[in-house]
Design a protein around this motif. Structure first.
Motif, mmCIF file in Angstrom:
data_model
loop_
_atom_site.group_PDB
_atom_site.id
_atom_site.type_symbol
_atom_site.label_atom_id
_atom_site.label_comp_id
_atom_site.label_asym_id
_atom_site.label_seq_id
_atom_site.Cartn_x
_atom_site.Cartn_y
_atom_site.Cartn_z
ATOM 1 N N THR A 1 -8.784 0.664 1.515
ATOM 2 C CA THR A 1 -8.211 -0.412 0.708
ATOM 3 C C THR A 1 -7.861 -1.615 1.563
ATOM 4 O OG1 THR A 1 -7.295 1.185 -0.871
ATOM 5 C CG2 THR A 1 -6.344 -1.026 -0.878
ATOM 6 N N PHE A 2 -7.273 -1.354 2.723
ATOM 7 C CA PHE A 2 -6.935 -2.461 3.623
ATOM 8 C C PHE A 2 -8.199 -3.184 4.077
ATOM 9 C CE2 PHE A 2 -5.966 -4.501 7.633
ATOM 10 C CZ PHE A 2 -4.746 -5.100 7.380
ATOM 11 N N GLY A 3 -9.217 -2.425 4.468
ATOM 12 C CA GLY A 3 -10.459 -3.047 4.917
ATOM 13 C C GLY A 3 -11.142 -3.859 3.832
ATOM 14 N N LEU A 4 -11.189 -3.306 2.622
ATOM 15 C CA LEU A 4 -11.797 -4.038 1.506
ATOM 16 C C LEU A 4 -10.979 -5.272 1.144
ATOM 17 C CD1 LEU A 4 -12.866 -1.039 -0.767
ATOM 18 C CD2 LEU A 4 -14.373 -2.573 0.515
ATOM 19 N N SER A 5 -9.674 -5.189 1.294
ATOM 20 C CA SER A 5 -8.814 -6.350 1.018
ATOM 21 C C SER A 5 -9.105 -7.486 1.991
ATOM 22 C CB SER A 5 -7.334 -5.953 1.105
ATOM 23 O OG SER A 5 -6.987 -5.006 0.111
ATOM 24 N N VAL A 6 -9.296 -7.140 3.257
ATOM 25 C CA VAL A 6 -9.630 -8.156 4.270
ATOM 26 C C VAL A 6 -10.985 -8.787 3.947
ATOM 27 C CG1 VAL A 6 -10.169 -8.536 6.704
ATOM 28 C CG2 VAL A 6 -8.226 -7.086 6.065
ATOM 29 N N ALA A 7 -11.936 -7.966 3.528
ATOM 30 C CA ALA A 7 -13.258 -8.501 3.176
ATOM 31 C C ALA A 7 -13.160 -9.428 1.968
ATOM 32 C CB ALA A 7 -14.220 -7.353 2.878
ATOM 33 N N LEU B 1 0.825 -1.210 0.000
ATOM 34 C CA LEU B 1 0.000 0.000 0.000
ATOM 35 C C LEU B 1 0.860 1.261 0.000
ATOM 36 C CD1 LEU B 1 -2.832 -0.869 2.579
ATOM 37 C CD2 LEU B 1 -2.989 -0.857 0.097
ATOM 38 N N SER B 2 2.024 1.167 0.602
ATOM 39 C CA SER B 2 2.895 2.348 0.712
ATOM 40 C C SER B 2 3.745 2.573 -0.527
ATOM 41 C CB SER B 2 3.811 2.204 1.937
ATOM 42 O OG SER B 2 4.759 1.158 1.736
ATOM 43 N N ARG B 3 3.723 1.642 -1.460
ATOM 44 C CA ARG B 3 4.625 1.733 -2.608
ATOM 45 C C ARG B 3 3.919 1.926 -3.948
ATOM 46 N NH1 ARG B 3 9.829 -0.247 -2.435
ATOM 47 N NH2 ARG B 3 9.580 -1.117 -4.521
ATOM 48 N N TYR C 1 -3.006 -16.120 3.709
ATOM 49 C CA TYR C 1 -2.631 -16.466 2.340
ATOM 50 C C TYR C 1 -3.606 -15.844 1.345
ATOM 51 C CZ TYR C 1 -1.364 -19.356 -1.703
ATOM 52 O OH TYR C 1 -0.977 -19.785 -2.952
ATOM 53 N N SER C 2 -4.903 -15.923 1.638
ATOM 54 C CA SER C 2 -5.895 -15.309 0.761
ATOM 55 C C SER C 2 -5.726 -13.795 0.718
ATOM 56 C CB SER C 2 -7.312 -15.658 1.242
ATOM 57 O OG SER C 2 -7.603 -17.020 1.004
ATOM 58 N N LEU C 3 -5.427 -13.181 1.857
ATOM 59 C CA LEU C 3 -5.209 -11.739 1.879
ATOM 60 C C LEU C 3 -3.981 -11.367 1.072
ATOM 61 C CD1 LEU C 3 -5.832 -8.906 2.904
ATOM 62 C CD2 LEU C 3 -4.610 -9.465 5.032
ATOM 63 N N PHE C 4 -2.931 -12.148 1.197
ATOM 64 C CA PHE C 4 -1.705 -11.916 0.437
ATOM 65 C C PHE C 4 -1.983 -11.964 -1.071
ATOM 66 C CE2 PHE C 4 2.185 -13.572 -1.569
ATOM 67 C CZ PHE C 4 3.100 -12.612 -1.174
ATOM 68 N N LEU C 5 -2.878 -12.859 -1.482
ATOM 69 C CA LEU C 5 -3.148 -13.047 -2.900
ATOM 70 C C LEU C 5 -4.093 -11.998 -3.479
ATOM 71 C CD1 LEU C 5 -3.682 -16.925 -2.952
ATOM 72 C CD2 LEU C 5 -1.702 -15.691 -3.867
ATOM 73 N N ILE C 6 -5.093 -11.571 -2.716
ATOM 74 C CA ILE C 6 -6.190 -10.789 -3.287
ATOM 75 C C ILE C 6 -6.042 -9.285 -3.073
ATOM 76 C CG2 ILE C 6 -7.729 -10.733 -1.288
ATOM 77 C CD1 ILE C 6 -8.705 -11.519 -4.958
ATOM 78 N N HIS C 7 -5.129 -8.844 -2.227
ATOM 79 C CA HIS C 7 -5.113 -7.405 -1.909
ATOM 80 C C HIS C 7 -4.653 -6.544 -3.079
ATOM 81 C CE1 HIS C 7 -0.775 -8.105 -1.242
ATOM 82 N NE2 HIS C 7 -0.639 -6.810 -1.450
ATOM 83 N N PHE C 8 -3.851 -7.101 -3.998
ATOM 84 C CA PHE C 8 -3.325 -6.261 -5.075
ATOM 85 C C PHE C 8 -4.402 -5.792 -6.048
ATOM 86 C CE2 PHE C 8 -1.003 -5.660 -9.153
ATOM 87 C CZ PHE C 8 -0.284 -4.547 -8.773
ATOM 88 N N PRO C 9 -5.315 -6.649 -6.523
ATOM 89 C CA PRO C 9 -6.385 -6.111 -7.375
ATOM 90 C C PRO C 9 -7.262 -5.093 -6.654
ATOM 91 C CG PRO C 9 -6.757 -8.441 -6.875
ATOM 92 C CD PRO C 9 -5.358 -8.114 -6.467
ATOM 93 N N VAL C 10 -7.472 -5.263 -5.357
ATOM 94 C CA VAL C 10 -8.218 -4.260 -4.595
ATOM 95 C C VAL C 10 -7.452 -2.945 -4.582
ATOM 96 C CG1 VAL C 10 -9.210 -3.659 -2.350
ATOM 97 C CG2 VAL C 10 -9.286 -6.030 -3.150
ATOM 98 N N LEU C 11 -6.135 -3.037 -4.415
ATOM 99 C CA LEU C 11 -5.283 -1.846 -4.426
ATOM 100 C C LEU C 11 -5.343 -1.137 -5.772
ATOM 101 C CD1 LEU C 11 -3.055 -0.028 -3.265
ATOM 102 C CD2 LEU C 11 -1.393 -1.775 -3.918
ATOM 103 N N LEU C 12 -5.326 -1.898 -6.863
ATOM 104 C CA LEU C 12 -5.433 -1.300 -8.195
ATOM 105 C C LEU C 12 -6.758 -0.563 -8.361
ATOM 106 C CD1 LEU C 12 -4.036 -4.077 -10.593
ATOM 107 C CD2 LEU C 12 -2.890 -1.980 -9.854
#
Length: 370
Positions: free
Chosen positions: A329-335, A20-22, A294-305
């Motif tokens: 973004t973090f909250g939606l990624s967790v969801a 998120l910071s990069r 593991y699921s959070l690690f995988l899915i957070h990038f499309p949410v970030l985009l």
């Protein structure tokens, strides 16, 4: 082991924060609000991966050879099972990422948005060969999935080599002394990785580069099986000496983090903290986060985009708007991770499901690239 779940939850949150910071315009806009914090996340947050590698090695030893001897009757089948467990949520998340990247590409003029995929790129990702074959990643962090699979296969080969040789030659079962040969092989390769392979950036697409960290986790599990305090203390001293020697040769913060993590787990295991009977209610969300890390690690990038594209096209705004966007973004990624965990990762792996997700990735990638 709820303590390991909690550690994974914290580590995964840091890794997501690192990304998120990069990536994208949001962190650039919010940077002025907390420059030290964003700088730490951007530069040091990646070290949390070492926690996952140590824990993965610890769990691999517990699963494959808890007593130092391979407990797997059909090693090839076990490797294929590992592949299936890894790639089901991975392929689902990649499919989502390919779709989201295609949607936001016209709206987000950033290098972080992956280019339209090629057929070879899609196949390579599905087979976890993208980095070895030199393809650009379709999502951030997918290198870890490929490395995890390589490490598991390499660990199985190491701990199973003496048993496989014994079975193929028809020799008697391993003696009490020979039963520790797999541990010696793991220790030897871990030392070689820490002292040599991990210092060669050209090997960072292979398991040999990371086996030092993974091997520390495996060794910690076996050390915890020691019944005598003197044996445990001597083994811990040897482990610390190996890590200190590697750092004396070449200081690497990633190895220091891995060694610190391994020693903490060793102490927790010795004091029976890994499986406490009761956890405070306030810790339950952290444990849930760890289980679906593991699921959070995988899915957070499309949410970030998607969130970066939405914020970037929302008109003029200030730093606080970007900061709120990052939190959202973090909250939606967790969801999203909770959904991926429930509907894919937590379900039994099957080859039918693997082929279905693989086909979905191929079809989606080919459709959006035309």
């Amino acid at each position: 082991m709820p303590l390991l779940d909690a550690a994974k939850g914290i580590a995964c949150a840091v890794i997501v924060g690192h990304h998120l910071s990069r990536y994208g315009p949001m962190p650039a806009g919010a940077y002025a609000l907390a420059p030290d914090f964003f700088s730490w996340l951007a530069n040091e947050g990646r070290l949390a991966v070492q926690v996952f590698l140590v824990i993965a090695g610890f769990l691999a030893a517990a699963s494959l050879a808890p007593d130092g001897v391979l407990r797997v009757e059909r090693p090839v089948t076990r490797i294929l099972q590992r592949y299936g467990r890894l790639v089901m949520p991975y392929l689902a998340a990649l499919t989502v990422c390919v779709l989201v990247a295609a949607v936001v590409r016209p709206w987000l003029d950033e290098e972080v948005v992956p280019a339209s995929p090629t057929f070879g790129q899609l196949v390579a990702h599905g087979l976890l060969l993208q980095d070895l074959l030199g393809y650009e990643s379709l999502s951030t962090g997918v290198w870890y999935v490929a490395i995890d699979f390589q490490l598991f296969a390499l660990a199985l080969a190491l701990v199973g080599l003496p048993t496989m040789l014994q079975r193929s030659s028809g020799s008697p079962p391993l003696s009490a002394q020979a039963r520790w040969m797999p541990v010696a092989l793991v220790l030897g390769l871990a030392v070689a990785s820490l002292a040599l392979f991990n210092r060669n950036a050209g090997l960072d697409d292979t398991a040999f580069y990371f086996f030092g960290t993974y091997g520390l986790g495996m060794l910690v599990f076996w050390i915890g099986r020691a019944t005598r305090s003197s044996t445990w203390q001597s083994a811990i001293a040897l482990l610390a000496l190996v890590g200190a020697g590697a750092l004396a040769i070449d200081w690497r913060s990633r190895i220091a983090t891995a060694l610190f993590t391994a020693l903490l787990i060793a102490i927790a295991q010795r004091r029976n903290w890994l499986s406490p009977k009761h956890w405070p209610a306030v810790a339950l969300p952290l444990l849930r986060l760890g289980r679906m890390s593991y699921s959070l690690f995988l899915i957070h990038f499309p949410v970030l985009l998607a969130m970066n594209a939405a914020v970037a096209n929302s008109g003029p705004h200030g730093a606080w708007f970007d900061a709120v966007g990052l939190v959202a973004t973090f909250g939606l990624s967790v969801a999203a991770a909770a959904l991926l965990y429930r509907w894919v990762e937590a379900r039994p792996a099957s080859w039918r499901a693997v082929f279905t997700f693989f086909a979905a990735l191929l079809v989606t990638g080919l459709v959006v690239s035309h």
